[in-house]
Design a protein around this motif. Structure first.
Motif, PDB file in Angstrom:
ATOM      1  N   LEU A  40       3.762   4.800   3.187  1.00  0.00           N
ATOM      2  CA  LEU A  40       3.328   3.731   4.079  1.00  0.00           C
ATOM      3  C   LEU A  40       1.811   3.658   4.183  1.00  0.00           C
ATOM      4  O   LEU A  40       1.294   2.847   4.925  1.00  0.00           O
ATOM      5  CB  LEU A  40       3.938   3.914   5.469  1.00  0.00           C
ATOM      6  CG  LEU A  40       5.453   3.758   5.544  1.00  0.00           C
ATOM      7  CD1 LEU A  40       5.946   4.065   6.939  1.00  0.00           C
ATOM      8  CD2 LEU A  40       5.879   2.380   5.131  1.00  0.00           C
ATOM      9  N   ASP A  41       1.104   4.520   3.439  1.00  0.00           N
ATOM     10  CA  ASP A  41      -0.356   4.472   3.502  1.00  0.00           C
ATOM     11  C   ASP A  41      -0.898   3.271   2.731  1.00  0.00           C
ATOM     12  O   ASP A  41      -2.027   2.868   2.930  1.00  0.00           O
ATOM     13  CB  ASP A  41      -0.982   5.772   3.006  1.00  0.00           C
ATOM     14  CG  ASP A  41      -0.508   6.198   1.631  1.00  0.00           C
ATOM     15  OD1 ASP A  41       0.533   5.696   1.172  1.00  0.00           O
ATOM     16  OD2 ASP A  41      -1.169   7.050   1.015  1.00  0.00           O
ATOM     17  N   LYS A  42      -0.079   2.694   1.869  1.00  0.00           N
ATOM     18  CA  LYS A  42      -0.423   1.445   1.205  1.00  0.00           C
ATOM     19  C   LYS A  42       0.432   0.371   1.851  1.00  0.00           C
ATOM     20  O   LYS A  42       1.565   0.610   2.242  1.00  0.00           O
ATOM     21  CB  LYS A  42      -0.084   1.521  -0.286  1.00  0.00           C
ATOM     22  CG  LYS A  42      -0.919   2.522  -1.046  1.00  0.00           C
ATOM     23  CD  LYS A  42      -0.563   2.461  -2.502  1.00  0.00           C
ATOM     24  CE  LYS A  42      -1.458   3.393  -3.298  1.00  0.00           C
ATOM     25  NZ  LYS A  42      -1.249   3.245  -4.729  1.00  0.00           N
ATOM     26  N   GLY A  43      -0.075  -0.836   1.924  1.00  0.00           N
ATOM     27  CA  GLY A  43       0.703  -1.915   2.515  1.00  0.00           C
ATOM     28  C   GLY A  43       1.916  -2.290   1.689  1.00  0.00           C
ATOM     29  O   GLY A  43       2.932  -2.720   2.209  1.00  0.00           O
ATOM     30  N   LEU A  63       7.124  -2.880   2.491  1.00  0.00           N
ATOM     31  CA  LEU A  63       5.947  -3.579   3.009  1.00  0.00           C
ATOM     32  C   LEU A  63       5.649  -3.047   4.399  1.00  0.00           C
ATOM     33  O   LEU A  63       6.565  -2.831   5.188  1.00  0.00           O
ATOM     34  CB  LEU A  63       6.203  -5.088   3.108  1.00  0.00           C
ATOM     35  CG  LEU A  63       6.570  -5.828   1.834  1.00  0.00           C
ATOM     36  CD1 LEU A  63       6.787  -7.306   2.139  1.00  0.00           C
ATOM     37  CD2 LEU A  63       5.514  -5.655   0.762  1.00  0.00           C
ATOM     38  N   SER A  64       4.377  -2.846   4.681  1.00  0.00           N
ATOM     39  CA  SER A  64       3.995  -2.445   6.033  1.00  0.00           C
ATOM     40  C   SER A  64       2.652  -3.068   6.385  1.00  0.00           C
ATOM     41  O   SER A  64       1.839  -3.347   5.519  1.00  0.00           O
ATOM     42  CB  SER A  64       3.933  -0.916   6.164  1.00  0.00           C
ATOM     43  OG  SER A  64       2.949  -0.375   5.311  1.00  0.00           O
ATOM     44  N   SER A  65       2.477  -3.280   7.675  1.00  0.00           N
ATOM     45  CA  SER A  65       1.244  -3.877   8.188  1.00  0.00           C
ATOM     46  C   SER A  65       0.770  -3.096   9.397  1.00  0.00           C
ATOM     47  O   SER A  65       1.572  -2.532  10.126  1.00  0.00           O
ATOM     48  CB  SER A  65       1.490  -5.313   8.666  1.00  0.00           C
ATOM     49  OG  SER A  65       1.878  -6.134   7.623  1.00  0.00           O
ATOM     50  N   PHE A 134       8.242  -2.926   7.445  1.00  0.00           N
ATOM     51  CA  PHE A 134       7.851  -2.131   8.603  1.00  0.00           C
ATOM     52  C   PHE A 134       6.552  -2.687   9.170  1.00  0.00           C
ATOM     53  O   PHE A 134       5.785  -3.340   8.478  1.00  0.00           O
ATOM     54  CB  PHE A 134       7.620  -0.666   8.213  1.00  0.00           C
ATOM     55  CG  PHE A 134       8.862   0.067   7.824  1.00  0.00           C
ATOM     56  CD1 PHE A 134       9.627   0.718   8.782  1.00  0.00           C
ATOM     57  CD2 PHE A 134       9.274   0.116   6.501  1.00  0.00           C
ATOM     58  CE1 PHE A 134      10.774   1.398   8.429  1.00  0.00           C
ATOM     59  CE2 PHE A 134      10.419   0.801   6.144  1.00  0.00           C
ATOM     60  CZ  PHE A 134      11.173   1.438   7.104  1.00  0.00           C
ATOM     61  N   ARG A 135       6.301  -2.353  10.411  1.00  0.00           N
ATOM     62  CA  ARG A 135       5.035  -2.691  11.066  1.00  0.00           C
ATOM     63  C   ARG A 135       4.558  -1.433  11.763  1.00  0.00           C
ATOM     64  O   ARG A 135       5.300  -0.808  12.514  1.00  0.00           O
ATOM     65  CB  ARG A 135       5.279  -3.821  12.071  1.00  0.00           C
ATOM     66  CG  ARG A 135       4.061  -4.348  12.737  1.00  0.00           C
ATOM     67  CD  ARG A 135       4.363  -5.605  13.558  1.00  0.00           C
ATOM     68  NE  ARG A 135       5.534  -5.487  14.410  1.00  0.00           N
ATOM     69  CZ  ARG A 135       5.513  -5.106  15.681  1.00  0.00           C
ATOM     70  NH1 ARG A 135       4.370  -4.809  16.251  1.00  0.00           N
ATOM     71  NH2 ARG A 135       6.613  -5.037  16.382  1.00  0.00           N
ATOM     72  N   ARG A 136       3.312  -1.034  11.502  1.00  0.00           N
ATOM     73  CA  ARG A 136       2.750   0.118  12.206  1.00  0.00           C
ATOM     74  C   ARG A 136       2.498  -0.294  13.650  1.00  0.00           C
ATOM     75  O   ARG A 136       2.006  -1.392  13.904  1.00  0.00           O
ATOM     76  CB  ARG A 136       1.465   0.570  11.538  1.00  0.00           C
ATOM     77  CG  ARG A 136       1.708   1.174  10.167  1.00  0.00           C
ATOM     78  CD  ARG A 136       0.387   1.652   9.552  1.00  0.00           C
ATOM     79  NE  ARG A 136       0.553   1.973   8.161  1.00  0.00           N
ATOM     80  CZ  ARG A 136       0.363   1.123   7.158  1.00  0.00           C
ATOM     81  NH1 ARG A 136      -0.008  -0.115   7.393  1.00  0.00           N
ATOM     82  NH2 ARG A 136       0.536   1.500   5.911  1.00  0.00           N
ATOM     83  N   VAL A 137       2.853   0.578  14.583  1.00  0.00           N
ATOM     84  CA  VAL A 137       2.741   0.235  15.997  1.00  0.00           C
ATOM     85  C   VAL A 137       2.034   1.349  16.769  1.00  0.00           C
ATOM     86  O   VAL A 137       2.020   2.501  16.357  1.00  0.00           O
ATOM     87  CB  VAL A 137       4.136  -0.022  16.634  1.00  0.00           C
ATOM     88  CG1 VAL A 137       4.796  -1.238  16.016  1.00  0.00           C
ATOM     89  CG2 VAL A 137       5.035   1.194  16.524  1.00  0.00           C
TER      90      VAL A 137
END
Length: 191
Positions: A40-43, A63-65, A134-137
């Motif tokens: 998850l360190d890359k989007g 995918l993560s933001s 995913f979305r970082r929160v």
């Protein structure tokens, strides 16, 4: 995983524990024997293709933001999550002036999936890699180490755009991916 569920993603990884800090441990719940861990360190993280009876296939693209960093110097774009309408506007991984955005690893993986996701042939669509989102929160006032599962989807369309790097004031080209987030209502929001 349930849509909206917050996972702990500790560093270093602790794949042997089902929970960390009273939250489900992402690394425990997503590990697959014989496969590399997701990142998850890359989007955009394209899981390596695996052999199947019908040929090599990519199991998924993650995918993560990090929305609380959107619009800043590190992330001069803002991914737009509209879960109520099942939409995600997701910016690719190029931010280098003068570089072809199609050569960036994440963009390249998503562009390879576009013809499969949009194919009129059912078998081609079945061979495509789902996008797991995913979305970082921020959780308990901590900005790192927490992600919320947002669902899974497919690419609807892609647009080549020009953006400005706020650090250098130089323009660069990138892709923006329009993603349809598929409904999990019949599954009670469980993936």
């Amino acid at each position: 995983m349930q849509v909206g569920e917050i996972f702990r993603s500790p560093s270093p990884r602790q794949g042997d524990r089902p929970t960390v800090d009273d939250l489900p441990n992402l690394w425990f719940h997503t590990q697959t024997p014989g496969a590399k861990d997701i990142k998850l360190d890359k989007g955009i993280w394209a899981i390596a293709p695996i052999p199947t009876p019908s040929g090599s296939r990519r199991p998924a693209i993650i995918l993560s933001s990090t929305l609380h960093k959107a619009g800043g110097e590190q992330t001069p774009w803002q991914d737009v999550y509209d879960l109520d309408r099942g939409r995600l506007r997701y910016f690719g991984d190029n931010r280098t002036p003068g570089k072809d955005p199609a050569t960036q690893q994440g963009n390249k993986a998503l562009l390879e999936q576009l013809p499969l996701h949009t194919s009129t042939d059912r078998d081609e669509r079945r061979s495509s890699a789902p996008l797991v989102i995913f979305r970082r929160v921020v959780h308990n006032a901590k900005a790192k180490g927490h992600v919320a599962f947002q669902g899974f989807g497919i690419i609807d369309r892609v647009e080549l755009i020009t953006q400005i790097d706020p650090r250098s004031s130089r323009s660069f080209t990138n892709y923006v991916f329009e993603i349809a987030i598929l409904s999990l209502q019949k599954e009670h929001e469980l993936f």
